[in-house]
Scaffold this active site. Sequence first.
Site, PDB file in Angstrom:
ATOM      1  N   GLU A 154       0.835  -1.203   0.000  1.00 11.49           N
ATOM      2  CA  GLU A 154       0.000   0.000   0.000  1.00 11.49           C
ATOM      3  C   GLU A 154       0.872   1.257   0.000  1.00 11.49           C
ATOM      4  O   GLU A 154       0.538   2.254  -0.656  1.00 11.49           O
ATOM      5  CB  GLU A 154      -0.937   0.002   1.215  1.00 11.49           C
ATOM      6  CG  GLU A 154      -1.967  -1.111   1.209  1.00 11.49           C
ATOM      7  CD  GLU A 154      -2.870  -1.067  -0.015  1.00 11.49           C
ATOM      8  OE1 GLU A 154      -3.278   0.052  -0.415  1.00 11.49           O
ATOM      9  OE2 GLU A 154      -3.162  -2.129  -0.571  1.00 11.49           O
ATOM     10  N   TRP A 156       1.793   1.565  -3.500  1.00 12.12           N
ATOM     11  CA  TRP A 156       0.794   2.217  -4.364  1.00 12.12           C
ATOM     12  C   TRP A 156       0.916   3.730  -4.253  1.00 12.12           C
ATOM     13  O   TRP A 156       0.782   4.449  -5.248  1.00 12.12           O
ATOM     14  CB  TRP A 156      -0.615   1.765  -3.991  1.00 12.12           C
ATOM     15  CG  TRP A 156      -1.657   2.531  -4.746  1.00 12.12           C
ATOM     16  CD1 TRP A 156      -2.404   3.570  -4.277  1.00 12.12           C
ATOM     17  CD2 TRP A 156      -2.026   2.386  -6.125  1.00 12.12           C
ATOM     18  NE1 TRP A 156      -3.228   4.065  -5.261  1.00 12.12           N
ATOM     19  CE2 TRP A 156      -3.018   3.351  -6.414  1.00 12.12           C
ATOM     20  CE3 TRP A 156      -1.621   1.523  -7.132  1.00 12.12           C
ATOM     21  CZ2 TRP A 156      -3.598   3.481  -7.660  1.00 12.12           C
ATOM     22  CZ3 TRP A 156      -2.204   1.645  -8.387  1.00 12.12           C
ATOM     23  CH2 TRP A 156      -3.179   2.611  -8.650  1.00 12.12           C
ATOM     24  N   TRP A 166     -20.140  10.182 -20.441  1.00 13.87           N
ATOM     25  CA  TRP A 166     -20.552  10.457 -19.063  1.00 13.87           C
ATOM     26  C   TRP A 166     -21.915  11.164 -19.046  1.00 13.87           C
ATOM     27  O   TRP A 166     -22.264  11.877 -19.968  1.00 13.87           O
ATOM     28  CB  TRP A 166     -19.529  11.353 -18.363  1.00 13.87           C
ATOM     29  CG  TRP A 166     -18.140  10.782 -18.271  1.00 13.87           C
ATOM     30  CD1 TRP A 166     -17.013  11.256 -18.872  1.00 13.87           C
ATOM     31  CD2 TRP A 166     -17.739   9.633 -17.525  1.00 13.87           C
ATOM     32  NE1 TRP A 166     -15.939  10.481 -18.555  1.00 13.87           N
ATOM     33  CE2 TRP A 166     -16.340   9.464 -17.724  1.00 13.87           C
ATOM     34  CE3 TRP A 166     -18.391   8.711 -16.701  1.00 13.87           C
ATOM     35  CZ2 TRP A 166     -15.609   8.442 -17.138  1.00 13.87           C
ATOM     36  CZ3 TRP A 166     -17.666   7.687 -16.118  1.00 13.87           C
ATOM     37  CH2 TRP A 166     -16.293   7.556 -16.338  1.00 13.87           C
ATOM     38  N   ASN A 208     -10.525   2.381   2.872  1.00 18.33           N
ATOM     39  CA  ASN A 208     -10.133   2.215   1.475  1.00 18.33           C
ATOM     40  C   ASN A 208     -11.045   1.262   0.706  1.00 18.33           C
ATOM     41  O   ASN A 208     -11.370   1.512  -0.460  1.00 18.33           O
ATOM     42  CB  ASN A 208      -8.693   1.729   1.380  1.00 18.33           C
ATOM     43  CG  ASN A 208      -8.187   1.717  -0.049  1.00 18.33           C
ATOM     44  OD1 ASN A 208      -8.170   2.748  -0.711  1.00 18.33           O
ATOM     45  ND2 ASN A 208      -7.789   0.555  -0.538  1.00 18.33           N
ATOM     46  N   TRP A 227     -15.640  10.715 -13.497  1.00 18.63           N
ATOM     47  CA  TRP A 227     -14.816  10.476 -12.313  1.00 18.63           C
ATOM     48  C   TRP A 227     -14.291  11.768 -11.698  1.00 18.63           C
ATOM     49  O   TRP A 227     -14.041  11.833 -10.492  1.00 18.63           O
ATOM     50  CB  TRP A 227     -13.645   9.551 -12.646  1.00 18.63           C
ATOM     51  CG  TRP A 227     -12.672  10.087 -13.673  1.00 18.63           C
ATOM     52  CD1 TRP A 227     -12.702   9.923 -15.023  1.00 18.63           C
ATOM     53  CD2 TRP A 227     -11.518  10.909 -13.413  1.00 18.63           C
ATOM     54  NE1 TRP A 227     -11.651  10.568 -15.632  1.00 18.63           N
ATOM     55  CE2 TRP A 227     -10.900  11.178 -14.665  1.00 18.63           C
ATOM     56  CE3 TRP A 227     -10.945  11.434 -12.257  1.00 18.63           C
ATOM     57  CZ2 TRP A 227      -9.751  11.959 -14.779  1.00 18.63           C
ATOM     58  CZ3 TRP A 227      -9.793  12.206 -12.368  1.00 18.63           C
ATOM     59  CH2 TRP A 227      -9.206  12.463 -13.619  1.00 18.63           C
ATOM     60  N   TRP A 262      -9.057   7.463  -8.391  1.00 20.84           N
ATOM     61  CA  TRP A 262     -10.298   7.646  -9.146  1.00 20.84           C
ATOM     62  C   TRP A 262     -10.150   7.153 -10.589  1.00 20.84           C
ATOM     63  O   TRP A 262     -11.070   6.528 -11.140  1.00 20.84           O
ATOM     64  CB  TRP A 262     -10.731   9.107  -9.112  1.00 20.84           C
ATOM     65  CG  TRP A 262     -11.534   9.412  -7.886  1.00 20.84           C
ATOM     66  CD1 TRP A 262     -11.084   9.894  -6.696  1.00 20.84           C
ATOM     67  CD2 TRP A 262     -12.933   9.195  -7.716  1.00 20.84           C
ATOM     68  NE1 TRP A 262     -12.108  10.000  -5.797  1.00 20.84           N
ATOM     69  CE2 TRP A 262     -13.264   9.587  -6.396  1.00 20.84           C
ATOM     70  CE3 TRP A 262     -13.946   8.718  -8.550  1.00 20.84           C
ATOM     71  CZ2 TRP A 262     -14.563   9.504  -5.898  1.00 20.84           C
ATOM     72  CZ3 TRP A 262     -15.253   8.658  -8.054  1.00 20.84           C
ATOM     73  CH2 TRP A 262     -15.552   9.035  -6.747  1.00 20.84           C
TER      74      TRP A 262
END
Length: 482
Positions: free
Chosen positions: A280, A283, A311, A346, A364, A387
């Site tokens: 993590e 990331w 969208w 998360n 998004w 996102w």
Amino acid sequence: MSDRPVVVWFRDDLRLDDNPALSAAVAGGRPVVALHVLDDVTAGLRPLGAAARWWLHHALDRLTASLDGLAVPLVLRRGPTRTTVLDFVAEVGASEVVWNRRYQPSRVEIDRDLKAELRRRGVDVRSFQASVLFEPNAVATGGGTPYRVFTPFWRACLAAPAPRLPLPRPGRAVRFEGPVAGEKLDDLGLRPQGPDWSQGLAHAWTPGEDGALDRLRHFLEDGLSTYDRDRDRPDLDGVSRLSPHLRFGEISPFRVWWSVRDAVAHEEASERSADKFLAEIGWREFAHHLMFHVPDLEQTNFQARFDAFPWREDPAFVKAWRRGLTGYPLVDAGLRQLWTTGWMHNRVRMVAASFLVKHGLVDWRVGERWFWDTLVDACPANNPAGWQWVAGCGADAAPYFRVFNPVTQGSKFDPDGAYVRHWVPELAALPTRVIHAPWTAAASTLAAAGVRLGETYPRPIVDHAGARARALAAYSTTTTTR
């Protein structure tokens, strides 16, 4: 030795421990003065969201006190970064400016320009690696290009030399005796103006370096050993909650890395749990890698083919999502946790984000902006990277056909319904078997729990199966096989 001072320019590194710029300044033996600049006006710099501004207020308050213990004054200024820094350096007659590097392209450009101008004026400049374990320009594919997929990126990082050991806090500095004028912290306007919505944040968090170290100690003692098992459970205290402290640099990733490794060495945690947690952190490293190489990550699709994605404009859907009134309890619990505490677990972030972009087909960027304003850990790298991953348009993106089912996600990761009961109390009396899908409950069950669908709690604003089919149809017109 010259008595001209050294300026330590604090940015996203609001700590004394393992702060290479501060340590270098103190070690030089000259007077030290610290500077923090709030810049809400320079074009291309994204102003902080409201929750992050609240955090920054308290972080600066605590940093001021900590630096005072080292005989280092912290001067607060506001205005355009370039002119504010240059004016301050000239005002105090500094011989050198030191800072820890940052990686957002617009800020990198400012730093490069400032470094060149300061040197032109005869002021020494040094910068240091402090906020990432692996600098973005030092990790590349065999072909010399930036990584686009997390797993090979992290594999390359792990194959590199181990991160450096963290530095201890420096000792007392030589006090700067010259006059320094700055803004008062309250005058920066970082806390809520008007209605004070921050009580929940104040209850949930202790901003500052001491709060960060306390969180790390708590996690090492009570969370790391079960992290591989509990990290996806929002009903449990199974994660570190270090994200806002890392975002503002109140703790360094080097301190976190070696503390976790030390716990494994002392058999206080398994390699599996440690590796899951450090992935993590990996990331976070990957997100900064992407941000460094992709200007406007928060605005531009990483995969350009999504520029034509269909969208939908749906203000009512967005409003229900923001308020936690979608009719899907896990999603609603997450959005209410976010509004109250400035943070969301998360696993629930992924489900809530997926719900907005896939169940609602809402751009998004709408969700990213909401998180940016409401998260205390709103990070210019992690937030847009996450996102875009959920939306399918980012690097290492989730397959477009993955549409999280909020009901099954709730049943799997909040199996007793404790998380939903806490954040959606109007459903608290429902039996566990229907807590994540109250519309499936018998009328008598709803009545016994005091739930009136459409009155005390909304019916689902969209049918999962129909929304999934609509999303897959929309993605199929834009997305090709990866």
